[in-house]
Design a protein around this motif. Sequence first.
Motif, PDB file in Angstrom:
ATOM      1  N   GLU A 148      46.843  24.044  27.451  1.00  0.00           N
ATOM      2  CA  GLU A 148      45.523  23.437  27.542  1.00  0.00           C
ATOM      3  C   GLU A 148      44.430  24.487  27.737  1.00  0.00           C
ATOM      4  N   ARG A 149      44.694  25.446  28.631  1.00  0.00           N
ATOM      5  CA  ARG A 149      43.646  26.396  29.003  1.00  0.00           C
ATOM      6  C   ARG A 149      44.241  27.775  29.287  1.00  0.00           C
ATOM      7  N   ILE A 150      43.519  28.810  28.860  1.00  0.00           N
ATOM      8  CA  ILE A 150      43.909  30.191  29.144  1.00  0.00           C
ATOM      9  C   ILE A 150      42.715  30.906  29.773  1.00  0.00           C
ATOM     10  N   ASP A 151      42.944  31.537  30.919  1.00  0.00           N
ATOM     11  CA  ASP A 151      41.916  32.339  31.581  1.00  0.00           C
ATOM     12  C   ASP A 151      42.447  33.753  31.773  1.00  0.00           C
ATOM     13  N   ILE A 152      41.799  34.722  31.129  1.00  0.00           N
ATOM     14  CA  ILE A 152      42.144  36.125  31.267  1.00  0.00           C
ATOM     15  C   ILE A 152      41.043  36.803  32.070  1.00  0.00           C
ATOM     16  N   SER A 153      41.406  37.364  33.221  1.00  0.00           N
ATOM     17  CA  SER A 153      40.430  37.998  34.103  1.00  0.00           C
ATOM     18  C   SER A 153      40.762  39.475  34.244  1.00  0.00           C
ATOM     19  N   VAL A 154      39.737  40.308  34.144  1.00  0.00           N
ATOM     20  CA  VAL A 154      39.904  41.757  34.107  1.00  0.00           C
ATOM     21  C   VAL A 154      39.154  42.397  35.266  1.00  0.00           C
ATOM     22  N   LEU A 155      39.821  43.331  35.959  1.00  0.00           N
ATOM     23  CA  LEU A 155      39.165  44.148  36.980  1.00  0.00           C
ATOM     24  C   LEU A 155      39.063  45.570  36.440  1.00  0.00           C
ATOM     25  N   PHE A 156      37.832  46.004  36.207  1.00  0.00           N
ATOM     26  CA  PHE A 156      37.571  47.304  35.601  1.00  0.00           C
ATOM     27  C   PHE A 156      37.134  48.276  36.686  1.00  0.00           C
ATOM     28  N   SER A 157      37.873  49.361  36.849  1.00  0.00           N
ATOM     29  CA  SER A 157      37.555  50.321  37.898  1.00  0.00           C
ATOM     30  C   SER A 157      36.433  51.257  37.469  1.00  0.00           C
ATOM     31  N   MET A 158      35.473  51.486  38.369  1.00  0.00           N
ATOM     32  CA  MET A 158      34.384  52.403  38.086  1.00  0.00           C
ATOM     33  C   MET A 158      34.864  53.851  38.012  1.00  0.00           C
ATOM     34  N   GLN A 159      36.044  54.123  38.550  1.00  0.00           N
ATOM     35  CA  GLN A 159      36.583  55.479  38.543  1.00  0.00           C
ATOM     36  C   GLN A 159      37.563  55.721  37.400  1.00  0.00           C
ATOM     37  N   ASP A 160      37.720  54.721  36.528  1.00  0.00           N
ATOM     38  CA  ASP A 160      38.688  54.850  35.444  1.00  0.00           C
ATOM     39  C   ASP A 160      38.151  55.767  34.360  1.00  0.00           C
ATOM     40  N   LYS A 161      39.077  56.308  33.579  1.00  0.00           N
ATOM     41  CA  LYS A 161      38.699  57.088  32.409  1.00  0.00           C
ATOM     42  C   LYS A 161      38.142  56.144  31.350  1.00  0.00           C
ATOM     43  N   SER A 162      37.254  56.646  30.519  1.00  0.00           N
ATOM     44  CA  SER A 162      36.780  55.851  29.393  1.00  0.00           C
ATOM     45  C   SER A 162      36.195  56.778  28.351  1.00  0.00           C
ATOM     46  N   GLY A 163      36.261  56.333  27.101  1.00  0.00           N
ATOM     47  CA  GLY A 163      35.714  57.104  25.998  1.00  0.00           C
ATOM     48  C   GLY A 163      34.468  56.439  25.454  1.00  0.00           C
ATOM     49  N   ASP A 234      35.234  46.934  40.111  1.00  0.00           N
ATOM     50  CA  ASP A 234      35.760  47.018  41.476  1.00  0.00           C
ATOM     51  C   ASP A 234      34.697  47.486  42.471  1.00  0.00           C
ATOM     52  N   ASP A 235      33.465  47.573  42.017  1.00  0.00           N
ATOM     53  CA  ASP A 235      32.305  47.841  42.858  1.00  0.00           C
ATOM     54  C   ASP A 235      31.393  46.624  42.773  1.00  0.00           C
ATOM     55  N   GLY A 236      31.314  45.867  43.863  1.00  0.00           N
ATOM     56  CA  GLY A 236      30.535  44.638  43.855  1.00  0.00           C
ATOM     57  C   GLY A 236      29.070  44.856  43.510  1.00  0.00           C
ATOM     58  N   LEU A 237      28.497  45.984  43.952  1.00  0.00           N
ATOM     59  CA  LEU A 237      27.099  46.285  43.643  1.00  0.00           C
ATOM     60  C   LEU A 237      26.911  46.502  42.145  1.00  0.00           C
ATOM     61  N   ALA A 238      27.869  47.195  41.512  1.00  0.00           N
ATOM     62  CA  ALA A 238      27.773  47.436  40.072  1.00  0.00           C
ATOM     63  C   ALA A 238      27.865  46.137  39.291  1.00  0.00           C
ATOM     64  N   THR A 239      28.795  45.256  39.699  1.00  0.00           N
ATOM     65  CA  THR A 239      28.915  43.955  39.037  1.00  0.00           C
ATOM     66  C   THR A 239      27.632  43.154  39.191  1.00  0.00           C
TER      67      THR A 239
END
Length: 379
Positions: A148-163, A234-239
Amino acid sequence: MKMQDAVLIAGGYGVVGRQVAALIRQRHPQLSLVIAGRSLEKADALARELGHAQGFRLDVDRPDPLQGVRFRAVVAAVNDPEDYLLWDAVQHSIPYMDITRWPERLRASAAGLVGKPLKAPVLFASGWMGGVASIATVAIARTLLNVERIDISVLFSMQDKSGPNSVEYMDRLATPFATMIDGQLIQVKPFTDPRTVTFPRGYTTPVYRFDTPDQLTLPQTTGARTVATRIAFDDGLATGLLRFLIRSGLWTLISGDRFTGLRRSLLHNPGSGASHEIQIAVAGRDLHGTEVVKTVMIVDPQGQTHLTALGALIQLERLLGLDGATSSKAGVTYPDTNPQVEHALHLLDSFGVTVSRVGKRVEDAATCLQSFSTDINCA
């Protein structure tokens, strides 16, 4: 090295592409690789490091990027804005997959292939983390009578690598998008409709809607009437700041080229690496007709670029039949179209990714699949 036996990785020396190449080499020492990008010097350097590989100068912003050379497969780990690389592979019947195409471009590219006589598979694997989230979702959906329903939730770290490709994707956070709600495609605004989620390591936060290809493909492959992906940092202020900028319209005001540096300063401050966490909740009826909600947690201690690279590895093995099943057939396909779930779970576990249900570690893929349907805890 014969090019027709080699897998070309476009953007192969980038943040994610380099990890894709390293993981392929670790899993398949004898598989020939071609590291491709604008800088032949950088491509050659990584090729020497990997062994059984070579560099190739490639510019996806120009027509005919493959220059008439045939490869065993093409993996796009870099944006292909004009679809030059995609069309070059299609015209030469080369199996193709990418991991960087945001939803709007995926829809347009897939629509452009409708009615075309494809002679090789085209695997759009730009779902969250190279399709890992979709594969885990399908693992649950297969144990249910209906979804019936799909919920995908993501926690993105501010300290993670990214390109830069990740940032370009996040740059589009203010753009409204269509998603499936109660069986209808509905236009929604990003960073709305909050839902409070507790992630695997205990962090509780509101998560907000954002656009991913999973919302395009999962309704087709699972029959779900509602699919939503949401994100938080993972930083509430950033979100909170990003939500304010988007909801107030300020993000739109600074969306032009003139303010690219400002936006990047807000979004692109990559650290040395941090855990990436995903919660997937699937609601439906089990095989006894009982309404249930089954939840899976995914944690990659090495972060989102590592998990994306693992997703790319899983998809490449599916594309070429290196996962023990027949290679993908000609035509357009997605990570959730026909995943070899048990193989994928084994691969993730072997690289340190935790997949869990009811808070228990999944160490054996077969036991895990059984637990999805019987509620036996994965040990």
